[in-house]
Design an enzyme around this catalytic site. Sequence first.
Site, mmCIF file in Angstrom:
data_model
loop_
_atom_site.group_PDB
_atom_site.id
_atom_site.type_symbol
_atom_site.label_atom_id
_atom_site.label_comp_id
_atom_site.label_asym_id
_atom_site.label_seq_id
_atom_site.Cartn_x
_atom_site.Cartn_y
_atom_site.Cartn_z
ATOM 1 N N CYS A 261 0.870 -1.172 0.000
ATOM 2 C CA CYS A 261 0.000 0.000 0.000
ATOM 3 C C CYS A 261 0.903 1.217 0.000
ATOM 4 O O CYS A 261 2.121 1.096 0.108
ATOM 5 C CB CYS A 261 -0.869 0.038 1.258
ATOM 6 S SG CYS A 261 -2.145 -1.229 1.278
ATOM 7 N N GLY B 284 -1.195 0.933 -4.944
ATOM 8 C CA GLY B 284 -2.520 0.403 -4.621
ATOM 9 C C GLY B 284 -3.595 1.129 -5.386
ATOM 10 O O GLY B 284 -3.608 2.360 -5.421
ATOM 11 N N ASN C 164 1.064 0.261 6.033
ATOM 12 C CA ASN C 164 1.520 -0.556 4.893
ATOM 13 C C ASN C 164 2.246 -1.771 5.470
ATOM 14 O O ASN C 164 3.245 -1.616 6.151
ATOM 15 C CB ASN C 164 2.471 0.287 4.030
ATOM 16 C CG ASN C 164 3.138 -0.492 2.906
ATOM 17 O OD1 ASN C 164 4.185 -0.115 2.416
ATOM 18 N ND2 ASN C 164 2.539 -1.577 2.463
ATOM 19 N N GLY C 165 1.732 -2.965 5.207
ATOM 20 C CA GLY C 165 2.398 -4.151 5.726
ATOM 21 C C GLY C 165 1.441 -5.306 5.913
ATOM 22 O O GLY C 165 0.397 -5.383 5.263
ATOM 23 N N TYR D 76 10.186 -4.538 -8.705
ATOM 24 C CA TYR D 76 8.856 -4.341 -9.269
ATOM 25 C C TYR D 76 8.041 -3.201 -8.647
ATOM 26 O O TYR D 76 7.487 -2.373 -9.352
ATOM 27 C CB TYR D 76 8.058 -5.644 -9.152
ATOM 28 C CG TYR D 76 6.633 -5.515 -9.647
ATOM 29 C CD1 TYR D 76 6.344 -5.545 -11.012
ATOM 30 C CD2 TYR D 76 5.574 -5.318 -8.765
ATOM 31 C CE1 TYR D 76 5.051 -5.394 -11.477
ATOM 32 C CE2 TYR D 76 4.266 -5.164 -9.223
ATOM 33 C CZ TYR D 76 4.007 -5.205 -10.577
ATOM 34 O OH TYR D 76 2.735 -5.049 -11.031
ATOM 35 N N THR E 293 8.058 -1.672 -15.742
ATOM 36 C CA THR E 293 9.106 -1.916 -14.751
ATOM 37 C C THR E 293 10.407 -2.450 -15.325
ATOM 38 O O THR E 293 11.475 -2.165 -14.806
ATOM 39 C CB THR E 293 8.607 -2.906 -13.680
ATOM 40 O OG1 THR E 293 7.692 -3.793 -14.282
ATOM 41 C CG2 THR E 293 8.015 -2.232 -12.504
ATOM 42 N N ASP F 220 11.009 -9.320 -18.649
ATOM 43 C CA ASP F 220 9.984 -8.936 -17.679
ATOM 44 C C ASP F 220 10.579 -9.005 -16.275
ATOM 45 O O ASP F 220 11.615 -9.641 -16.062
ATOM 46 C CB ASP F 220 8.752 -9.849 -17.794
ATOM 47 C CG ASP F 220 7.483 -9.153 -17.306
ATOM 48 O OD1 ASP F 220 7.587 -8.044 -16.738
ATOM 49 O OD2 ASP F 220 6.395 -9.714 -17.467
ATOM 50 N N ASP F 221 9.906 -8.329 -15.312
ATOM 51 C CA ASP F 221 10.470 -8.276 -13.959
ATOM 52 C C ASP F 221 10.430 -9.611 -13.245
ATOM 53 O O ASP F 221 11.281 -9.921 -12.428
ATOM 54 C CB ASP F 221 9.759 -7.192 -13.134
ATOM 55 C CG ASP F 221 8.267 -7.238 -13.310
ATOM 56 O OD1 ASP F 221 7.651 -8.198 -12.842
ATOM 57 O OD2 ASP F 221 7.714 -6.317 -13.957
#
Length: 472
Positions: A2, A28, A100-101, A249, A293, A355-356
């Site tokens: 987030c 997010g 965030n977590g 990413y 990315t 790609d990542d």
Amino acid sequence: MCGIVGIQGSDEVVSNIFDSLLIIQHRGQDAAGIVTCSDRFNIKKGEGLVRDAFQQESFNYLKGNIGIGHVRYPTLGGMGIENAQPFISTAPYGIAFAFNGNIINFESLKEKLEKDSRRIIISTSDAELLLNLLSAELEKQSDFSPDLLFDATKELFKIVKGSYSVVALIKDKGILAFRDPYGIKPLIFGKKENDFCVVSESVVLDTLGYEIERDVLPGEAIFFSTDGKLYTRKISEERHCPCIFEYVYFARPDSIIDGISVYEARLNLGKNLVKEIKKKGIDIDMVVPVPDTSRPVAISLAEELNVKYREGLMKNRYIGRTFIMPHQSKREELIRIKLSPVKEIMKGKKVLLVDDSIVRGTTSKKIVQLIREADAKEVHFASSSPPLKYPCYYGIDMQTKGEFIACKRSVENVRDMIGVDSLTYQTIEGLIEAVSNDKVKKFCTACFTGEYPIKANEDEVQRIETGRGCKG
Ligand code: SF4
């Protein structure tokens, strides 16, 4: 994943908070919320993108020179407006809280809190639980001071297991921010004259003209009081182990996390990936990134291989990140609308697609099909990160081992499943070397290695894997 922000200014802060949320929208897209404080809390939350969650009236309503904001990443079981942040608590102080977590021991903490206090948790959000744990600690104190606030935060650190970066607005007192002892999620703060901003990513400070002070340290709490003083305390011993996937990413390339430039880390990922490609002796005509990315990775890869770099896939910029879409079917459906091949440049060519990562493999397979339909002669695939094999316990929606195509499958099996001529993964050593700097050399790499810095017991793993609860 987030995004969070807290701002105190000499003027109204709502437009700065709104702009911050737009800048960290990539963290997010499921819901957004802002709480400001004038003579009371002013709250506005909405589902969807930041631009959809707030209307012109929101700006008139969200008065005050202090506030916090949140953008939510969608998770199974954690959706719905009732789980949107920030959360509010009214006693012993008015506190607005954004997080965030992911709290690993959510169930046992909730049970204990509800037994020991008169508080009940009404959502499935980890943020509501953490907020109530903090409020319950503050309730035990007879006075308020930054020191006592840090003491209460310290009690949280003792019992909470998981990753957490937090901003909390305490009415008439200031903004509290803290980062878990491992510093898994990013958090950084800056100042502009007497104004203060603490936020998930440094790009917000740069864009809004704040002077970057520093990252909040792992295990540190900081408090910016309404009279403009900054207090800090190292609450827990440093066991720094930031999420390495932020660099691959999640984070914006123009952000710097813990002193490491995300863009430079991605260039280094390309250089290290070349070593693996050369070992295989793959002959290619051009390198094509899967936007956005992997662009810097593909640029340095093409430079090192001395072949053409081409934007062979065009992205519809009005469609969000597919990885963080909540449902797999939705993700797949969106690929064709989101990406379209530039057929003329790839026709008859040996293309190396970069790609990542490869999560479930379904997205990669669809992208490879697009390149094949463009009549490429050969399609090779390189992943900036090693095979993803283990669930993340710290707030990323990769909860079950079964989701990963690379789990219990050889590289050749995965290559066949996504339909490419060759598949090259980054090594774990190459990943760590690309991201490390002089100060930070240890990272959480659990989703690649299964080595979890914070362990979870069986019940906790089950909760994470079934997706109950709302990560922040
Ligand atoms: S398990 Fe992976 S995604 Fe989760 S915090 Fe660790 S490195 Fe990041």
